[in-house]
Design a protein around this motif. Structure first.
Motif, mmCIF file in Angstrom:
data_model
loop_
_atom_site.group_PDB
_atom_site.id
_atom_site.type_symbol
_atom_site.label_atom_id
_atom_site.label_comp_id
_atom_site.label_asym_id
_atom_site.label_seq_id
_atom_site.Cartn_x
_atom_site.Cartn_y
_atom_site.Cartn_z
ATOM 1 N N PRO A 219 7.902 4.202 -15.080
ATOM 2 C CA PRO A 219 7.137 3.859 -14.104
ATOM 3 C C PRO A 219 6.994 4.889 -12.955
ATOM 4 N N SER A 220 8.133 5.345 -12.194
ATOM 5 C CA SER A 220 7.997 6.132 -11.400
ATOM 6 C C SER A 220 7.567 7.688 -11.661
ATOM 7 N N GLY A 221 8.070 8.175 -12.827
ATOM 8 C CA GLY A 221 7.638 9.253 -13.308
ATOM 9 C C GLY A 221 6.031 9.287 -13.827
ATOM 10 N N ALA A 222 5.465 8.245 -14.073
ATOM 11 C CA ALA A 222 4.248 8.244 -14.453
ATOM 12 C C ALA A 222 3.371 8.211 -13.182
ATOM 13 N N LEU A 223 4.206 7.329 -12.030
ATOM 14 C CA LEU A 223 3.330 7.329 -10.937
ATOM 15 C C LEU A 223 3.123 8.699 -10.302
ATOM 16 N N GLY A 224 4.304 9.501 -10.362
ATOM 17 C CA GLY A 224 4.451 10.665 -9.795
ATOM 18 C C GLY A 224 3.211 11.760 -10.130
ATOM 19 N N MET A 225 3.240 11.536 -11.792
ATOM 20 C CA MET A 225 1.916 12.445 -12.386
ATOM 21 C C MET A 225 0.709 11.957 -11.918
ATOM 22 N N ALA A 226 0.486 10.782 -11.580
ATOM 23 C CA ALA A 226 -0.981 10.290 -11.410
ATOM 24 C C ALA A 226 -1.055 10.724 -9.904
ATOM 25 N N LEU A 227 -0.533 10.544 -8.923
ATOM 26 C CA LEU A 227 -0.623 11.128 -7.839
ATOM 27 C C LEU A 227 -0.765 12.359 -7.441
ATOM 28 N N ALA A 228 0.237 13.118 -8.339
ATOM 29 C CA ALA A 228 -0.128 14.773 -8.049
ATOM 30 C C ALA A 228 -1.451 15.062 -8.630
ATOM 31 N N GLU A 229 -2.038 14.613 -9.855
ATOM 32 C CA GLU A 229 -3.068 14.788 -10.217
ATOM 33 C C GLU A 229 -4.184 14.476 -9.305
ATOM 34 N N LEU A 230 -4.303 13.365 -8.727
ATOM 35 C CA LEU A 230 -5.169 12.980 -7.823
ATOM 36 C C LEU A 230 -5.213 13.891 -6.534
ATOM 37 N N GLY A 231 -3.977 14.240 -6.158
ATOM 38 C CA GLY A 231 -3.930 15.116 -5.036
ATOM 39 C C GLY A 231 -4.639 16.434 -5.057
ATOM 40 N N GLU A 232 -4.543 16.852 -6.350
ATOM 41 C CA GLU A 232 -5.257 18.298 -6.916
ATOM 42 C C GLU A 232 -6.804 18.013 -6.674
ATOM 43 N N GLU A 233 -7.293 16.810 -6.905
ATOM 44 C CA GLU A 233 -8.562 16.595 -6.983
ATOM 45 C C GLU A 233 -9.444 16.211 -5.744
ATOM 46 N N ARG A 234 -8.371 15.562 -4.785
ATOM 47 C CA ARG A 234 -9.098 14.848 -3.699
ATOM 48 C C ARG A 234 -7.798 15.192 -2.371
ATOM 49 N N GLU A 235 -8.448 15.944 -1.483
ATOM 50 C CA GLU A 235 -7.870 16.131 -0.219
ATOM 51 C C GLU A 235 -7.347 15.037 0.788
ATOM 52 N N GLU A 236 -7.914 13.942 0.547
ATOM 53 C CA GLU A 236 -7.829 12.769 1.333
ATOM 54 C C GLU A 236 -6.554 11.670 0.851
ATOM 55 N N ILE A 237 -6.266 12.084 -0.368
ATOM 56 C CA ILE A 237 -5.051 11.377 -0.964
ATOM 57 C C ILE A 237 -3.681 12.000 -0.385
ATOM 58 N N LEU A 238 -3.182 10.812 0.338
ATOM 59 C CA LEU A 238 -1.910 11.170 1.035
ATOM 60 C C LEU A 238 -0.748 10.272 0.194
ATOM 61 N N ALA A 239 0.546 10.487 0.357
ATOM 62 C CA ALA A 239 1.764 9.928 -0.314
ATOM 63 C C ALA A 239 2.537 9.399 0.809
ATOM 64 N N LEU A 240 3.106 8.296 0.972
ATOM 65 C CA LEU A 240 3.770 7.765 2.093
ATOM 66 C C LEU A 240 4.982 6.989 1.335
ATOM 67 N N SER A 241 6.124 7.058 1.949
ATOM 68 C CA SER A 241 7.025 6.244 1.470
ATOM 69 C C SER A 241 8.229 5.734 2.423
ATOM 70 N N ALA A 242 8.693 4.627 2.384
ATOM 71 C CA ALA A 242 9.863 4.026 3.113
ATOM 72 C C ALA A 242 11.234 4.338 2.598
ATOM 73 N N ASP A 243 11.564 5.691 2.620
ATOM 74 C CA ASP A 243 12.960 6.180 2.203
ATOM 75 C C ASP A 243 13.030 6.008 0.459
ATOM 76 N N MET A 244 11.983 5.921 -0.005
ATOM 77 C CA MET A 244 11.936 5.981 -1.548
ATOM 78 C C MET A 244 11.019 6.979 -2.286
#
Length: 326
Positions: A16-41
């Motif tokens: 799950p986490s690996g797939a999430l990371g790939m998805a967000l990295a892909e979205l980040g390339e496409e859209r500058e407004e995408i942010l990633a936040l975490s609570a120590d995770m």
């Protein structure tokens, strides 16, 4: 990303986490407004790739889930699309007020991703198990609740959440190397269950990683009883288009819900509420955590202990058909 068979297998191995990371990295390339936040995770959530590519768009709030959600609301109101990650249970129980006010009441365009949902954090015990989050999240107005079944569906859920103008909660279950249920490209739409197997007499509705267990259970029932049950991947708890459920129910003598959640307030409750709108519906067998807090243990151990592994699901269905399970 092209959804080729090799890519789909890789997503299953990553978990799950690996797939999430790939998805967000892909979205980040496409859209500058995408942010990633975490609570120590950040690292457990798979955000390392995103952080490496876009360090200025990654924020770690430490062990402060409430602050992370509140900050995400502010960022969303400024036009950003923040994805926030932490343990699923910490969103539902610790940051509930911030989610209610910022996402529910204010409708801020924040995407929450609860990692290690359901029984996935089993070795940490009841403090980290997330068996109440469906009930909490779906009760908050304006909040869409998604529960992907495998790596490919995680990518689809993340992209759908990013495209939706409104707050979303995505719950991730399972672990690396878990079997998938989607092996090729398919149509994904929020609210629309996906049929995995076509059968008769029994219709199984599963959500999250236990969809794979439900598919395996249907095949065990076929070997034992001579018929195959239908299996549906319910990737959306809210909103859920009940038409698919009603159609399947008209052809079945037994409906079954399968979820890594308390039998109170989760998928079984969603289906019960929807089925109550129609007359003449078959009975619903709700399989999940039976209103208890399981002891700490491995994921496989807890699935079996809660009756959510394939063999236990098949056994419960057969017993119900025999009239031995009420």
């Amino acid at each position: 990303m092209e959804y080729k068979p090799a890519t789909i297998r890789m997503l299953s191995r990553l978990g799950p986490s690996g797939a999430l990371g790939m998805a967000l990295a892909e979205l980040g390339e496409e859209r500058e407004e995408i942010l990633a936040l975490s609570a120590d995770m950040s690292d457990p959530s798979g955000l390392g790739k995103f952080r490496g590519k876009f360090p200025e768009r990654h924020y770690n709030f430490g062990i402060a889930e409430q602050n992370a959600v509140s900050a995400a609301v502010g960022m969303a109101l400024e036009g950003f699309v923040p994805f926030v990650t932490t343990y699923a249970t910490f969103f539902a129980m610790r940051a509930a007020d911030q989610i209610k006010m910022g996402l529910g009441y204010m409708r801020a365009n924040v995407k929450l991703v609860g990692i290690l949902g359901g029984l996935s954090a089993g070795l940490f015990g009841p403090t980290h198990l997330s068996i109440e989050d469906f009930a909490c999240m779906r009760a908050i107005p304006n909040l869409t609740v998604l529960s992907p079944a495998d790596g490919l569906e995680i990518l689809k859920c993340v992209r759908a959440a990013a495209e939706l103008d409104g707050p979303v909660y995505i719950r991730l279950t399972g672990e690396a190397g878990m079997p998938g249920v989607h092996f090729e490209e398919y149509d994904f739409a929020i609210g629309k269950p996906v049929q995995l197997l076509e059968g008769e007499r029994v219709a199984i509705f599963a959500t999250g990683a236990v969809c794979a267990q439900a598919v395996a259970a249907a095949k065990m029932v076929e070997e034992a009883c001579g018929f195959c049950a239908s299996v549906f991947d319910v990737h959306t708890l809210k909103p859920l288009d009940m038409q698919t459920v009603w159609t399947a129910a008209q052809k079945a003598e037994l409906l079954v819900s399968v979820e890594e959640h308390n039998v109170c307030g989760g998928l079984g409750s969603v289906l019960s509420e929807g089925l109550s709108q129609k007359g003449g519906m078959p009975p619903l067998l709700r399989l999940g955590v039976n209103d208890v807090y399981p002891h700490a243990g491995s994921y496989a151990y807890l699935l079996h202990g809660c009756g959510l592994d394939a063999e236990s699901i098949a056994h419960s269905i057969q017993n119900r058909l025999k009239g031995e399970l009420h």
